[in-house]
Design a protein around this motif. Structure first.
Motif, PDB file in Angstrom:
ATOM      1  N   GLN A 297       0.837  -1.198   0.000  1.00 35.84           N
ATOM      2  CA  GLN A 297       0.000   0.000   0.000  1.00 35.84           C
ATOM      3  C   GLN A 297       0.876   1.255   0.000  1.00 35.84           C
ATOM      4  OE1 GLN A 297      -3.237   0.164  -0.285  1.00 35.84           O
ATOM      5  NE2 GLN A 297      -3.829  -1.971   0.095  1.00 35.84           N
ATOM      6  N   LEU A 298       0.355   2.317  -0.613  1.00 37.68           N
ATOM      7  CA  LEU A 298       1.041   3.600  -0.638  1.00 37.68           C
ATOM      8  C   LEU A 298       0.354   4.572   0.309  1.00 37.68           C
ATOM      9  CD1 LEU A 298       1.662   4.205  -4.467  1.00 37.68           C
ATOM     10  CD2 LEU A 298       3.187   3.163  -2.795  1.00 37.68           C
ATOM     11  N   ALA A 299       1.157   5.229   1.152  1.00 34.67           N
ATOM     12  CA  ALA A 299       0.657   6.284   2.024  1.00 34.67           C
ATOM     13  C   ALA A 299       1.434   7.548   1.686  1.00 34.67           C
ATOM     14  CB  ALA A 299       0.826   5.913   3.489  1.00 34.67           C
ATOM     15  N   GLY A 300       1.048   8.159   0.571  1.00 31.92           N
ATOM     16  CA  GLY A 300       1.699   9.380   0.125  1.00 31.92           C
ATOM     17  C   GLY A 300       0.665  10.436  -0.185  1.00 31.92           C
ATOM     18  N   LEU A 301       1.099  11.505  -0.793  1.00 30.81           N
ATOM     19  CA  LEU A 301       0.190  12.593  -1.138  1.00 30.81           C
ATOM     20  C   LEU A 301      -0.496  12.293  -2.464  1.00 30.81           C
ATOM     21  CD1 LEU A 301       2.598  15.513  -0.168  1.00 30.81           C
ATOM     22  CD2 LEU A 301       0.724  14.551   1.200  1.00 30.81           C
ATOM     23  N   PRO A 302      -1.732  12.725  -2.637  1.00 37.65           N
ATOM     24  CA  PRO A 302      -2.469  12.401  -3.861  1.00 37.65           C
ATOM     25  C   PRO A 302      -1.929  13.161  -5.065  1.00 37.65           C
ATOM     26  CG  PRO A 302      -3.734  13.923  -2.516  1.00 37.65           C
ATOM     27  CD  PRO A 302      -2.550  13.507  -1.689  1.00 37.65           C
ATOM     28  N   ASP A 303      -2.246  12.645  -6.235  1.00 35.73           N
ATOM     29  CA  ASP A 303      -1.882  13.296  -7.500  1.00 35.73           C
ATOM     30  C   ASP A 303      -2.860  14.438  -7.739  1.00 35.73           C
ATOM     31  OD1 ASP A 303      -0.912  13.897 -10.019  1.00 35.73           O
ATOM     32  OD2 ASP A 303      -2.014  12.276 -11.010  1.00 35.73           O
ATOM     33  N   ALA A 304      -2.629  15.534  -7.006  1.00 37.91           N
ATOM     34  CA  ALA A 304      -3.567  16.655  -7.039  1.00 37.91           C
ATOM     35  C   ALA A 304      -2.861  17.914  -6.545  1.00 37.91           C
ATOM     36  CB  ALA A 304      -4.773  16.359  -6.148  1.00 37.91           C
ATOM     37  N   PHE A 305      -3.461  19.066  -6.822  1.00 34.74           N
ATOM     38  CA  PHE A 305      -3.015  20.311  -6.214  1.00 34.74           C
ATOM     39  C   PHE A 305      -3.626  20.371  -4.821  1.00 34.74           C
ATOM     40  CE2 PHE A 305      -2.807  21.316 -10.792  1.00 34.74           C
ATOM     41  CZ  PHE A 305      -1.452  21.629 -10.873  1.00 34.74           C
ATOM     42  N   LEU A 306      -2.798  20.447  -3.797  1.00 33.49           N
ATOM     43  CA  LEU A 306      -3.278  20.319  -2.428  1.00 33.49           C
ATOM     44  C   LEU A 306      -3.835  21.642  -1.896  1.00 33.49           C
ATOM     45  CD1 LEU A 306      -0.452  18.080  -0.940  1.00 33.49           C
ATOM     46  CD2 LEU A 306      -2.454  17.441  -2.313  1.00 33.49           C
ATOM     47  N   ASP A 307      -4.623  21.534  -0.839  1.00 32.69           N
ATOM     48  CA  ASP A 307      -5.263  22.695  -0.243  1.00 32.69           C
ATOM     49  C   ASP A 307      -4.268  23.511   0.573  1.00 32.69           C
ATOM     50  OD1 ASP A 307      -7.674  21.857  -1.300  1.00 32.69           O
ATOM     51  OD2 ASP A 307      -8.257  20.767   0.516  1.00 32.69           O
ATOM     52  N   ALA A 308      -4.656  24.736   0.872  1.00 32.53           N
ATOM     53  CA  ALA A 308      -3.944  25.572   1.830  1.00 32.53           C
ATOM     54  C   ALA A 308      -4.633  25.441   3.183  1.00 32.53           C
ATOM     55  CB  ALA A 308      -3.944  27.028   1.372  1.00 32.53           C
ATOM     56  N   GLY A 309      -3.859  25.672   4.248  1.00 29.64           N
ATOM     57  CA  GLY A 309      -4.438  25.571   5.577  1.00 29.64           C
ATOM     58  C   GLY A 309      -3.392  25.271   6.622  1.00 29.64           C
ATOM     59  N   ALA A 310      -3.832  24.947   7.823  1.00 24.48           N
ATOM     60  CA  ALA A 310      -2.919  24.592   8.906  1.00 24.48           C
ATOM     61  C   ALA A 310      -2.343  23.206   8.654  1.00 24.48           C
ATOM     62  CB  ALA A 310      -3.648  24.634  10.240  1.00 24.48           C
ATOM     63  N   LEU A 311      -1.066  23.035   8.927  1.00 27.92           N
ATOM     64  CA  LEU A 311      -0.415  21.754   8.645  1.00 27.92           C
ATOM     65  C   LEU A 311      -1.082  20.563   9.336  1.00 27.92           C
ATOM     66  CD1 LEU A 311       3.424  22.484   8.519  1.00 27.92           C
ATOM     67  CD2 LEU A 311       1.884  21.925   6.644  1.00 27.92           C
ATOM     68  N   PRO A 312      -1.428  20.633  10.622  1.00 24.95           N
ATOM     69  CA  PRO A 312      -2.087  19.460  11.228  1.00 24.95           C
ATOM     70  C   PRO A 312      -3.364  19.064  10.496  1.00 24.95           C
ATOM     71  CG  PRO A 312      -1.344  20.969  12.928  1.00 24.95           C
ATOM     72  CD  PRO A 312      -1.164  21.683  11.622  1.00 24.95           C
ATOM     73  N   THR A 313      -4.139  20.062  10.084  1.00 25.68           N
ATOM     74  CA  THR A 313      -5.367  19.779   9.345  1.00 25.68           C
ATOM     75  C   THR A 313      -5.066  19.129   8.005  1.00 25.68           C
ATOM     76  OG1 THR A 313      -6.488  21.658  10.377  1.00 25.68           O
ATOM     77  CG2 THR A 313      -7.430  20.817   8.326  1.00 25.68           C
ATOM     78  N   LEU A 314      -4.077  19.664   7.293  1.00 24.11           N
ATOM     79  CA  LEU A 314      -3.721  19.121   5.981  1.00 24.11           C
ATOM     80  C   LEU A 314      -3.148  17.717   6.094  1.00 24.11           C
ATOM     81  CD1 LEU A 314      -2.122  22.281   4.316  1.00 24.11           C
ATOM     82  CD2 LEU A 314      -4.430  21.372   3.977  1.00 24.11           C
ATOM     83  N   HIS A 315      -2.331  17.468   7.095  1.00 25.57           N
ATOM     84  CA  HIS A 315      -1.762  16.123   7.257  1.00 25.57           C
ATOM     85  C   HIS A 315      -2.847  15.106   7.571  1.00 25.57           C
ATOM     86  CE1 HIS A 315       2.656  17.543   8.062  1.00 25.57           C
ATOM     87  NE2 HIS A 315       2.166  17.940   6.894  1.00 25.57           N
ATOM     88  N   ASP A 316      -3.839  15.508   8.356  1.00 27.64           N
ATOM     89  CA  ASP A 316      -4.991  14.622   8.582  1.00 27.64           C
ATOM     90  C   ASP A 316      -5.748  14.391   7.276  1.00 27.64           C
ATOM     91  OD1 ASP A 316      -4.630  14.198  11.294  1.00 27.64           O
ATOM     92  OD2 ASP A 316      -6.001  15.785  11.918  1.00 27.64           O
ATOM     93  N   ARG A 317      -5.996  15.472   6.548  1.00 31.07           N
ATOM     94  CA  ARG A 317      -6.809  15.404   5.326  1.00 31.07           C
ATOM     95  C   ARG A 317      -6.184  14.479   4.292  1.00 31.07           C
ATOM     96  NH1 ARG A 317      -8.600  21.091   3.317  1.00 31.07           N
ATOM     97  NH2 ARG A 317      -9.679  20.834   5.313  1.00 31.07           N
TER      98      ARG A 317
END
Length: 334
Positions: A297-317
Motif C-alpha cells: 500500500q502507498l501512504a503518500g500525497l495524492p496526485d492533485a493540487f493540495l489545499d492551503a491551511g494549517a499543517l495538522p489539518t492538511l496532514h490529517d486530510r
C-alpha cells in the motif's frame, strides 16, 4: 542544545514557517546551518549561496560565520544555480539554498544543463519539501523528488530529523557530484538518536523490527512511522520501520532483504506525491527482483493540487498524520 517544542495551541491558520514538530516534542534548532558552519571551519572551498532566503533555510548562520564566503543572489533562482555551477568549475563546493518549489520548478533547466550535465560539485539544499507549508500549491513541492530523480547522476537525500540532517551535511559535501537534499529548518524534531542511528549516504536503515507490517519511509514520514509503530502496539500490531534517507542511488539490496525477511504488509509512507516518489521506487524494485509481499500500500500525497491551511489539518486530510496513518494501516490489515 536540544530544546522542547513550545507548548502552544496548534495553529488554526497556515504559516510559512510552521514547524512539523508536535507539541512537547524534542527539537534541535537549525541543524543544517550549524552542521554546515562546523564542516566549513577548516574547508575554505565551502561557500554558501541563497536566493533571498538565508533566514528561512538556516543559511544565515553560515553568512554570520563566513561573510566573505556567502553570496546573496536575490530572488533569482536560475542565477543562483548558474552561479553555483560556475563556482564549482573553479574548485569551490557551493551549498545553494532556496525553497524546493523554486529550485525544482523555476531553475530546473539550469540544474539539468549547467550543473548535472557536467557533474559539478553543487549541493542544492531546499526547504519546504512536500507538505511542510500550508501556503498551497505555489509553495508545496509535492513532486520535487520525481523531477530530480529524472536527472542523470543526481544524488537525492530526504532526511528524517535533526540528527539525519547534521550527519548528512559532511557526507554530501564529501560526495563528488551534484546533490539535491530536502531541508528541514528552524526547530527540527529530534527522534532518531533514540535508535542508535547513523546516516550513511546510499544506505537504508532498519530503525525497528516488527512482524505484521513493514513501513518503508523517508523524510519526516519516518518520524510518523515510528509514532504509528508505538501507537499500534496497544492493538497488538507489530510494526517494523525501514528508513530510506537516500532516494537516489536507492538501496535496493536492503529493501529487498527486508521485504523477504518476513511475510508482512508493506506500506510505503512518503511526504511526496504517489506519482514518481518512494512508493514507485519500492514497487519497481520489488517487481524487478521478483519479490511479492503479503500486501502493498502507498501512504503518500495524492496526485492533485493540495489545499492551503494549517499543517495538522492538511496532514490529517491527506492521510499522513500519525492518527490517520495508523487507522489506514489497521484497515489494510483486515
Amino acid at each position: 542544545m536540544n530544546t522542547v517544542a513550545d507548548k502552544k495551541p496548534r495553529l488554526t491558520t497556515s504559516a510559512m514557517i510552521a514547524s512539523i514538530a508536535a507539541e512537547g516534542q524534542r527539537v534541535q534548532a537549525a541543524p543544517f546551518g550549524k552542521a554546515l558552519v562546523d564542516y566549513a571551519a577548516d574547508r575554505p572551498e565551502i561557500v554558501g549561496l541563497t536566493a533571498d532566503l538565508a533566514k528561512y533555510t538556516d543559511l544565515h548562520l553560515f553568512q554570520k560565520a563566513y561573510p566573505e564566503r556567502f553570496f546573496q543572489m536575490g530572488m533569482a533562482e536560475q542565477l543562483l544555480m548558474a552561479a553555483a555551477g560556475g563556482m564549482a568549475k573553479e574548485g569551490l563546493v557551493p551549498f545553494a539554498t532556496t525553497y524546493a518549489v523554486f529550485a525544482t520548478r523555476r531553475a530546473y533547466d539550469f540544474i539539468h544543463q549547467v550543473i548535472a550535465e557536467e557533474n559539478l560539485n553543487v549541493k542544492i539544499c531546499c526547504a519546504l519539501p512536500g507538505l511542510t507549508t500550508g501556503y498551497g500549491p505555489s509553495h508545496q513541492a509535492t513532486e520535487d523528488l520525481a523531477m530530480m530523480r529524472a536527472i542523470p547522476g543526481m544524488t537525492i537525500v530526504d532526511p528524517c530529523d535533526a540528527l539525519d540532517l547534521e550527519q548528512a551535511v559532511p557526507q554530501i559535501a564529501a560526495h563528488q557530484g551534484p546533490v539535491y537534499m530536502r531541508l528541514a529548518r528552524g526547530n527540527v524534531p529530534l527522534v532518531l538518536d533514540e535508535y542508535d542511528y547513523r546516516f550513511e549516504l546510499g544506505r537504508a536503515k532498519e530503525i525497528r523490527d516488527g512482524n505484521d507490517v513493514l513501513i518503508i519511509s523517508s523524510g519526516f514520514m519516518t518520524m510518523r512511522a515510528l509514532e504509528v509503530a508505538k501507537a499500534l502496539e496497544a492493538d497488538k500490531v507489530s510494526v517494523a520501520v525501514l528508513h530510506c534517507p537516500t532516494i537516489k542511488p536507492f538501496d535496493e539490496a536492503t529493501v529487498v532483504a527486508q521485504v523477504k525477511k518476513k511475510n508482512r504488509l508493506v506500506v510505503v509512507a512518503e511526504n511526496h506525491s504517489v506519482v514518481g516518489g518512494l512508493g514507485e521506487i519500492v514497487a519497481t524494485t520489488l517487481m524487478r527482483h521478483r519479490v511479492q509481499p503479503a500486501g502493498f500500500q502507498l501512504a503518500g500525497l495524492p496526485d492533485a493540487f493540495l489545499d492551503a491551511g494549517a499543517l495538522p489539518t492538511l496532514h490529517d486530510r491527506y492521510g499522513i498524520s500519525c492518527e490517520v496513518l495508523g487507522r489506514r494501516i489497521k484497515e489494510w490489515l483486515k
